[in-house]
Write a protein that holds these residues in place. Sequence first.
Motif, PDB file in Angstrom:
ATOM      1  N   THR A 119      49.365  48.022  73.136  1.00 43.25           N
ATOM      2  CA  THR A 119      50.442  48.186  74.001  1.00 43.25           C
ATOM      3  C   THR A 119      51.463  48.726  73.253  1.00 43.25           C
ATOM      4  O   THR A 119      51.351  49.100  72.120  1.00 43.25           O
ATOM      5  CB  THR A 119      50.940  46.679  74.253  1.00 43.25           C
ATOM      6  N   GLY A 120      52.468  49.224  74.122  1.00 39.21           N
ATOM      7  CA  GLY A 120      53.898  49.685  73.367  1.00 39.21           C
ATOM      8  C   GLY A 120      53.689  51.082  73.279  1.00 39.21           C
ATOM      9  O   GLY A 120      52.739  52.060  73.614  1.00 39.21           O
ATOM     10  N   ARG A 121      55.020  51.907  73.273  1.00 36.19           N
ATOM     11  CA  ARG A 121      55.186  53.275  73.023  1.00 36.19           C
ATOM     12  C   ARG A 121      54.565  53.903  71.736  1.00 36.19           C
ATOM     13  O   ARG A 121      54.087  55.162  72.211  1.00 36.19           O
ATOM     14  CB  ARG A 121      56.770  53.521  72.740  1.00 36.19           C
ATOM     15  N   ARG A 122      54.159  53.119  70.719  1.00 36.72           N
ATOM     16  CA  ARG A 122      53.750  53.724  69.737  1.00 36.72           C
ATOM     17  C   ARG A 122      52.054  54.022  70.123  1.00 36.72           C
ATOM     18  O   ARG A 122      51.480  55.130  69.843  1.00 36.72           O
ATOM     19  CB  ARG A 122      53.667  52.826  68.370  1.00 36.72           C
ATOM     20  N   ASP A 171      50.675  46.339  79.605  1.00 33.56           N
ATOM     21  CA  ASP A 171      49.148  46.238  79.612  1.00 33.56           C
ATOM     22  C   ASP A 171      48.608  46.579  78.168  1.00 33.56           C
ATOM     23  O   ASP A 171      49.242  47.584  77.513  1.00 33.56           O
ATOM     24  CB  ASP A 171      48.360  46.861  80.693  1.00 33.56           C
ATOM     25  N   ARG A 172      47.532  46.422  77.929  1.00 36.33           N
ATOM     26  CA  ARG A 172      46.604  46.923  76.607  1.00 36.33           C
ATOM     27  C   ARG A 172      45.928  48.081  77.275  1.00 36.33           C
ATOM     28  O   ARG A 172      45.271  48.122  78.241  1.00 36.33           O
ATOM     29  CB  ARG A 172      45.943  45.918  76.194  1.00 36.33           C
ATOM     30  N   VAL A 173      46.119  49.210  76.738  1.00 33.49           N
ATOM     31  CA  VAL A 173      45.610  50.552  77.052  1.00 33.49           C
ATOM     32  C   VAL A 173      44.650  51.194  75.815  1.00 33.49           C
ATOM     33  O   VAL A 173      45.375  51.215  74.814  1.00 33.49           O
ATOM     34  CB  VAL A 173      46.488  51.459  77.453  1.00 33.49           C
ATOM     35  N   TYR A 183      50.451  52.162  82.642  1.00 33.70           N
ATOM     36  CA  TYR A 183      49.836  50.716  82.335  1.00 33.70           C
ATOM     37  C   TYR A 183      50.890  50.358  80.846  1.00 33.70           C
ATOM     38  O   TYR A 183      50.984  49.338  81.046  1.00 33.70           O
ATOM     39  CB  TYR A 183      48.412  50.977  81.981  1.00 33.70           C
ATOM     40  N   LEU A 184      51.101  51.123  80.150  1.00 29.25           N
ATOM     41  CA  LEU A 184      51.998  50.938  79.024  1.00 29.25           C
ATOM     42  C   LEU A 184      53.215  50.327  79.591  1.00 29.25           C
ATOM     43  O   LEU A 184      53.754  49.299  79.079  1.00 29.25           O
ATOM     44  CB  LEU A 184      51.987  51.811  77.999  1.00 29.25           C
ATOM     45  N   ALA A 185      53.809  50.735  80.514  1.00 24.45           N
ATOM     46  CA  ALA A 185      55.049  50.525  81.058  1.00 24.45           C
ATOM     47  C   ALA A 185      54.892  49.128  81.761  1.00 24.45           C
ATOM     48  O   ALA A 185      55.995  48.474  81.685  1.00 24.45           O
ATOM     49  CB  ALA A 185      55.522  51.584  82.007  1.00 24.45           C
ATOM     50  N   SER A 186      53.759  48.723  82.039  1.00 31.75           N
ATOM     51  CA  SER A 186      53.829  47.324  82.612  1.00 31.75           C
ATOM     52  C   SER A 186      53.231  46.432  81.695  1.00 31.75           C
ATOM     53  O   SER A 186      52.526  45.284  81.916  1.00 31.75           O
ATOM     54  CB  SER A 186      52.840  47.194  83.809  1.00 31.75           C
ATOM     55  N   VAL A 206      47.721  39.681  81.357  1.00 27.38           N
ATOM     56  CA  VAL A 206      47.685  41.043  81.007  1.00 27.38           C
ATOM     57  C   VAL A 206      46.295  41.676  81.310  1.00 27.38           C
ATOM     58  O   VAL A 206      45.396  41.242  81.578  1.00 27.38           O
ATOM     59  CB  VAL A 206      47.666  41.353  79.224  1.00 27.38           C
ATOM     60  N   GLN A 207      46.297  42.928  81.473  1.00 24.42           N
ATOM     61  CA  GLN A 207      45.122  43.685  81.840  1.00 24.42           C
ATOM     62  C   GLN A 207      44.611  44.623  80.900  1.00 24.42           C
ATOM     63  O   GLN A 207      45.608  45.507  80.069  1.00 24.42           O
ATOM     64  CB  GLN A 207      45.325  44.425  83.231  1.00 24.42           C
TER      65      GLN A 207
END
Lengths: 429, 214
Positions: free
Chosen positions: A297-300, A279-281, A274-277, A239-240
């Motif tokens: 991560t995630g939609r939330r 990754d932790r944003v 990045y969230l779609a892949s 993960v990035q």
Amino acid sequence: MTTVAPAHQPGTQAAMRTPGGPRPVELSWAPSSHARRLLTLALAGLVIAVTARRAEFAAVAAPALLLLATWRQDRPRSVLVSTTLTASRMVEGEYAAIRVTLSGAGRHTVDLRIEPASAIMPGEQDTAGVPFTAAHWGERAVGALEITLRDRWRLSEGRATIPLPRINCYPLPAHQSTRVVLSRLPSRLGEHAARVHGEGTEFAGVREFVPGDRQRRINWPATTRRGSLQLNTFAAERVQNVVVLADATADVGSPGSTTLDLVYRGAAATIRAYLASRDRVGFIQYGNQLSWIAPATGRRQFHRVMDAMLAQPGGWDARSAISRLPRAALPPGALIIVFSPLLDRRLVETLRDLRERGFTLLIIDVLNAVPEGGRDHAAALARRIWRMEQQAIRFSLRELGIPVVHWDGEQSLDEPLAPYTRRMMVSRR
Amino acid sequence: MRATSGRAPGDRAGAPADPGRPPDGAPAPRLTPRVRSSAAAGLLAAACIAWAAIPVSGGGTGTRPALVVAIGCAALTLARLAAGDWVPPAGIFENVILRTGRMLLEVLRAIPWAEGTVIAVLALEALHPSRPWHTGLLGVALLAFLFAVHLAESDARPAVLRPQLPVLAAGLGLLVLGCGAALLPAAGMSAASGWLRVFAVAAAIVAGALALPI
């Protein structure tokens, strides 16, 4: 004084978007403009008939008088109204609607209309409700809903106005489909193929078989060629950690595409990509106040970041002196993508500090405006000096090993990022 | 592990909106009832004015001013309908032209131009010699004009007038009755004779109205 605080938690405002159940709304009744016009026709006809002694004008007044004679007094004093927004949040240019449930209107026809607040554009009423769109991002008041009841003869009108809830309008994310990936990734399971071998799916090479290896990974063609058992190896998938830094200190440029608009639209696109892949944003908003959201991560997380963007107004305050970003907002080895017009010297110093701390940075320059002024020689000279200063800032950042790319806000973000998305970006310490 | 399905968060917007194309969920552009009714109102206003003014030379004193007023009121009625509920964008630093435009728009909305058109057209007709059938037709056209203005204002379809059709038909019957009564020869040329005819026609209309099962 500088205030450093974590961004607000999500969900606190979303609950307020849909008001409660039906509530009684008082109607104020008045003759309709149609009734007033019919009355004018009738009175004018009768007056001319009498004064000019022309009987045919009395005949002209007859249909209008007959229509006015159908006036009835049975009309509701109040109606029960409940309003619901079809979405608690929307994106610039996207349509949402207000669903209205109204009871107690009897045989009266109901017309609904939005009295729009600033930057809200209402659409035409349809079966799904009253649609509207927001022309610009922000936490916006929708306006008020005007309810008009008309009797079947359309002679009287009952009107009521009820305020509508506020709605969060997110910046429209720019287009971005590619991602910058660092060469050194933290050892957490993710989707990016790392340089080290692991249990991923991307082929990395072959090596000698050793006891304990899985037999199904034996590469038989290579084994035949070399005469000993060869095994396929695969790249580890990691993960990035990405931190998007949005510079909200400046808001210059033409309305609708100011630097702040581009910062937020670009940041939204990058966060989404990045969230779609998986990754932790994380997100840092650099303005009068510093607010951040730790990587997740995630939609939330996307909605959390977007709400944070809207919660803090942008602006510049000479008293604030933020020069170091908090450690909690910056996980080790994270890629920091900065959206900024680079007009704030303090931010430039902060970026230098981050580079000295070993972080890998990528700056997306969104400055597309030049200072306006006179056309005389002095103004032209001042503009030239200002331009040279800006070039010097960017040059000094590049000298530190921080790539600076320019984005005009119209093209896809993939284009300026292309040199860094084609291959892994080397993270230097 | 690869992403196999699912849209990206916030993917509802996608690419930046194409200015020439309405966004998803937007109502498709079409000729609205307001536009159709406004066009009908304009045509009916023009027809009413022309019908009441012809022949211009045959009218009495004041025909031309009444004609000008009628045309002006009709034009402003159409302008009012065209303006609809449009609100000019408010700004802090407005120049004189914008402020004047905003003020004119308020005046346009405040004055009942349609009523002015009706009064001016009736006055124009009254300035011409008596012609009952001509006035009757003008009354029908004026009524249609008022309904068209109402439909344009409320952005409603003509179907909303269906409940009024019986009353409207009865009203037109009374109009024909009144015009027919006005066509009957007068008993004399005195003022009292004229008033008597007016009251006789009015009484005939009232009697007809009372007989209607509405």
